[in-house]
Design an enzyme around this catalytic site. Structure first.
Site, PDB file in Angstrom:
ATOM      1  N   ASP A  15      22.910 -86.639  59.398  1.00 14.81           N
ATOM      2  CA  ASP A  15      21.779 -87.228  60.046  1.00 14.81           C
ATOM      3  C   ASP A  15      20.463 -87.421  59.170  1.00 14.81           C
ATOM      4  O   ASP A  15      19.465 -86.739  59.855  1.00 14.81           O
ATOM      5  CB  ASP A  15      21.515 -86.813  61.475  1.00 14.81           C
ATOM      6  CG  ASP A  15      22.933 -86.610  62.259  1.00 14.81           C
ATOM      7  OD1 ASP A  15      23.663 -87.541  62.083  1.00 14.81           O
ATOM      8  OD2 ASP A  15      23.098 -85.782  63.092  1.00 14.81           O
ATOM      9  N   GLU A 191      22.523 -95.882  68.390  1.00  8.27           N
ATOM     10  CA  GLU A 191      21.793 -94.508  68.465  1.00  8.27           C
ATOM     11  C   GLU A 191      21.174 -94.322  66.923  1.00  8.27           C
ATOM     12  O   GLU A 191      21.243 -95.438  66.083  1.00  8.27           O
ATOM     13  CB  GLU A 191      23.021 -93.197  68.506  1.00  8.27           C
ATOM     14  CG  GLU A 191      23.667 -93.374  67.333  1.00  8.27           C
ATOM     15  CD  GLU A 191      24.950 -92.478  67.530  1.00  8.27           C
ATOM     16  OE1 GLU A 191      24.590 -91.227  68.271  1.00  8.27           O
ATOM     17  OE2 GLU A 191      25.945 -92.333  67.128  1.00  8.27           O
TER      18      GLU A 191
END
Length: 555
Positions: A15, A191
């Site tokens: 991420d 997301e």
């Protein structure tokens, strides 16, 4: 320009959020249940990165005791306000992710120096996860809070889109109206949002498709920050979904950075599978791709959308340190180590522990050794004494020497290759009911949801009461073996069968699809299920990378 091999941050660096301030680049990545929280790497050339700090170091910032596996710190976003001359870090502490509900608490911390002390957190909200901040210097310096929205009424999944609201620095609160500005595309599971502004356009980069092999990065844009947002004509802009033989799989969750000389790059999550079962034993890693803004004002990945194993960067990468054997000692700083505020002096920066902001309850450095205090069982979600480092190579050797005098079978300590409570291999020094010491192998191999122990050797191996024991393991691709030797013996002896090391992966991490997010660790552990706090002393820890013929990415 030199060709550089991806990933730029190997081994469980997921991420990525990238930031440039002047000539300096920083990448923040998720740490989930591992403490201290968030990894921030630094580079001057995009090719060579060093771990600079882990900013969430104290209980007021992060306490993950009780957090299930793969919860904790998700998708931190690093930003810088030029008007305030301050770094911002926004992150989610996930307390529950499985079942019908997700409990996702979002916080902001700040610092004037990125490697200095970070503030206590300001609570923002709990409406979803993967938040980011966008500092719009062209709009009176407003800062916007962007995150995905959860709606537990949605079926089969609760991903409800991307929500936007203004963040007020003075009051430390969200202010004004909020709006769901983007509901995602047919790729689903939207997301990981990031906002940018270029040429009068607001660009919204999101992750879609889940974090498995359908993962992707989607780009949309609007003239107004509130939307409506149109989707890129070649969506997704980055994905390996349609290229199952590509070296870099699971590509998505991305962020964009511009260099001082006007080039554009995108960093992204990726995984490198091994075995026919396509298991990513190094977890989700960070790769980089060159991008460009075309005449239509859309961003494109060079040679994309499938990510490239090699990328042209401003400098060549020096892999000397990556392949250098690491001999860790605990009486002072090892070569290349450091201690930052909140990280115990004498513990090399490569090591982390699980969940607790009170490391002195589970370990200390005493008289040149790492002393673990036996607490709960390995795999506990509350307080277990386990100190480990990431597996960053497909093949490696690890070794330590242990002094430990257990009284019975409820006290054990040793060497572990660990993914989560459902997936680990553990060579322990323990004792029988009469207190006679023995070696025992414990495994919990893909045992979700029961978490049931297995005992892969029929009988424990008796050992003398007082001598130190040398414990070792070797990983060669998908094969793992344990070894031991008693004090005074030079040659290691094999113990137990050859294990399938590939189960220490997201794909086998004890959850359903898209539910495991970390990576394999190797390290030292101790448990005292009697509650007597028995100490286990480890003299050193060796981690030796191995170039092996099975490693299609590294040889």
């Amino acid at each position: 320009m030199p060709r550089v091999l991806n990933p730029i941050l190997p081994g469980f660096n997921a991420d990525p959020s990238i930031l440039r301030v002047g000539p300096d680049y920083y990448i923040a990545t998720s740490t989930f249940e591992w403490y201290p929280g968030v990894q921030i790497h630094h580079s001057r050339d995009l090719a060579n990165w060093t771990l600079l700090t882990r900013p969430l170091t104290r209980a007021s910032q992060l306490d993950m005791r009780g957090n299930p596996d793969s919860c904790g710190v998700w998708a931190p976003c690093l930003s810088y306000s030029s008007s305030q001359k301050k770094f911002y870090l926004v992150y989610t502490d996930v307390k529950r992710k499985d079942g019908s509900f997700k409990d996702t608490h979002n916080y902001i911390v700040t610092a004037e120096k990125i490697d200095g002390e970070w503030s206590d957190p300001v609570y923002v909200n709990s409406s979803g996860f993967d938040p980011s901040l966008f500092h719009d210097d062209d709009d009176d310096g407003k800062t916007w809070f962007v995150n995905m929205l959860l709606d537990h009424r949605r079926r089969p999944r609760s991903f409800a889109g991307i929500r936007l609201q203004q963040w007020d620095h003075e009051t430390g609160k969200l202010v004004g109206p909020w709006k769901t500005i983007f509901k995602g595309t047919e790729l689903d599971l939207v997301e990981g949002p990031h906002l940018y502004k270029r040429n009068g356009w607001y660009y919204l980069l999101t992750a879609e498709g889940g974090t498995g092999y359908e993962h992707a990065a989607t780009l949309a844009r609007s003239r107004d920050i509130w939307g409506p947002y149109e989707v890129h004509p070649q969506n997704p802009i980055l994905s390996s979904t349609k290229a199952p033989l590509a070296a870099l799989q699971r590509a998505g969750h991305a962020d964009i950075v511009d260099t001082e000389d006007g080039k554009t790059y995108i960093v992204h999550l990726t995984g490198r599978p091994i075995t026919q079962a396509r298991r990513c034993v190094l977890g989700r890693e960070t790769a980089i791709q060159e991008a460009f803004l075309a005449e239509d004002d859309w961003l494109y990945i060079k040679n994309g959308p499938v990510p490239s194993l090699y990328v042209d960067l401003p400098a060549a990468r020096d892999d000397t340190a990556y392949w250098t054997p690491q001999h860790y000692t605990f009486g002072g700083l090892a070569k290349g180590g450091f201690a930052y505020k909140g990280h115990p002096a004498g513990l090399h920066k490569d090591f982390q522990w699980l969940r607790t902001p009170q490391p002195d309850r589970i370990f200390n450095m005493r008289q040149g050794a790492l002393e673990l205090t036996g607490r709960e069982a390995i795999g506990s979600w509350f307080e277990q004494a386990l100190v480990a480092r990431r597996q960053t190579h497909f093949s490696y050797d690890a070794e330590t020497t242990l002094a430990f005098t257990p009284l019975d079978e409820r006290q054990f300590a040793g060497l572990t290759a660990y993914y989560c409570r459902y997936n680990f291999f553990y060579l322990t020094v323990t004792a029988d009911a009469e207190g006679k010491r023995e070696l025992l192998l414990l495994t919990s191999e893909a045992s979700w949801p029961e978490g049931r122990l297995k005992f892969p050797i029929p009988d424990p191996v008796s050992i003398p009461q007082e001598v130190k024991v040398r414990l070792a393991l070797s990983v060669r691709g998908a094969e793992l073996r344990f070894y031991y030797a008693l004090e005074g013996e030079e040659e290691l002896k094999s113990i137990g069968p050859t294990f399938d090391a590939s189960i220490l992966s997201d794909e086998c991490g004890g959850h359903q699809a898209h539910g495991s997010f970390t990576g394999a660790f190797v390290g030292m552990a101790a448990s005292d299920l009697n509650g007597m706090e028995t100490k286990a002393r480890f003299d050193y820890f060796d981690y030796t990378p191995v170039r092996h013929e099975s490693d299609r990415y590294e040889v």
